[in-house]
Design a protein around this motif. Structure first.
Motif, PDB file in Angstrom:
ATOM      1  N   THR A  85       0.869  -1.172   0.000  1.00 48.36           N
ATOM      2  CA  THR A  85       0.000   0.000   0.000  1.00 48.36           C
ATOM      3  C   THR A  85       0.906   1.222   0.000  1.00 48.36           C
ATOM      4  N   HIS A  98      -2.491   0.004  -4.307  1.00 47.15           N
ATOM      5  CA  HIS A  98      -2.822  -0.929  -3.238  1.00 47.15           C
ATOM      6  C   HIS A  98      -3.056  -2.324  -3.791  1.00 47.15           C
ATOM      7  N   ARG A 103      -3.667  -1.652   4.924  1.00 51.66           N
ATOM      8  CA  ARG A 103      -4.751  -0.682   4.758  1.00 51.66           C
ATOM      9  C   ARG A 103      -4.264   0.757   4.771  1.00 51.66           C
ATOM     10  N   THR A 116      -8.686   2.144   1.248  1.00 59.86           N
ATOM     11  CA  THR A 116      -8.306   0.962   0.489  1.00 59.86           C
ATOM     12  C   THR A 116      -9.360  -0.122   0.709  1.00 59.86           C
ATOM     13  N   ASP A 159      -5.008  -1.885  -7.205  1.00 67.60           N
ATOM     14  CA  ASP A 159      -5.946  -0.772  -7.270  1.00 67.60           C
ATOM     15  C   ASP A 159      -5.129   0.515  -7.356  1.00 67.60           C
TER      16      ASP A 159
END
Length: 225
Positions: A85, A98, A103, A116, A159
């Motif tokens: 991340t 991510h 997180r 996230t 992501d």
């Protein structure tokens, strides 16, 4: 570039011998990588991830993740893996990359929001309406990842998104050694302290809950104007 306030705290926990978390904290890029201990060599995988990020600090995070996957295939034993991340800043906005179940959170105007989405089996079931968030938090296989950076496997897409930061924002990047064992309300309350105190308190909360895993917390503050 926005002048950020930065703090990191990490701890091996009370049950592990090796800290498989790795982190990176500079004014431009902040990142956490949590090695997948169940597959062995998790510390190697997370170190490779952060080394690549350091080498390509000025580069789009999509390229960085692809390069990490390539180097894991090249340098790590089969099945060696890590989450990632990361935040890469461009003025008052940042790119968020991510993959996995570490997180990112945003504390803004008193509200704490997760920015996230966990790439886990139980989160997929929650998204499909087949499990509640409360059930997912207690599920024995809540850490089963559906997406991660892992050698010898088909590469998974991260992501990627861009976000505008506001003065007074506080961001938290953390490994699941915090969020698996500490209630979100306790995390929220700890974040109101100054950065150094808050980071130390988050680690203490994780260890106070049993210290079952490594824990790493990065705090990023956007200064008020």
């Amino acid at each position: 570039m926005t002048r950020l306030g930065l703090t990191m705290a990490t701890d091996v926990g009370l049950r592990r011998q090796v800290n498989e978390d790795s982190a990176y904290l500079t004014p431009q890029v902040q990142a956490i990588a949590d090695g997948m201990g169940g597959h062995g060599h998790g510390d190697l995988a997370s170190t490779i991830a952060i080394d690549v990020l350091r080498e390509f600090e000025d580069t789009d995070l999509g390229f960085v993740v692809a390069e990490i996957a390539r180097r894991l295939d090249e340098r790590a034993p089969f099945g060696c893996g890590t989450t990632l991340t990361a935040m890469r800043w461009d003025g008052s906005r940042f790119q968020l990359g991510h993959i996995g179940d570490s997180r990112g959170y945003l504390l803004r105007n008193g509200e704490l929001r997760q920015i996230t989405r966990d790439h886990t089996m139980v989160q997929a079931l929650v998204d499909e309406g087949r499990m509640t968030a409360e059930e997912a938090a207690e599920h024995p296989r809540r850490n089963m990842l559906m997406r991660a950076l892992q050698s010898g496997t088909e590469p998974h897409e991260p992501d990627l998104s861009w976000h505008d930061a506001l003065p007074g924002d506080r961001y938290l990047l953390c490994s699941d050694g915090l969020t698996d064992y500490v209630e979100i309300e306790a995390i929220h309350n700890a974040l109101y302290s100054d950065r150094e105190t808050a980071a130390a308190e988050l680690v203490a909360l994780a260890n106070g809950a049993g210290g079952f895993d490594n824990v790493t917390c990065l705090l990023i503050d956007v200064p008020c104007r």
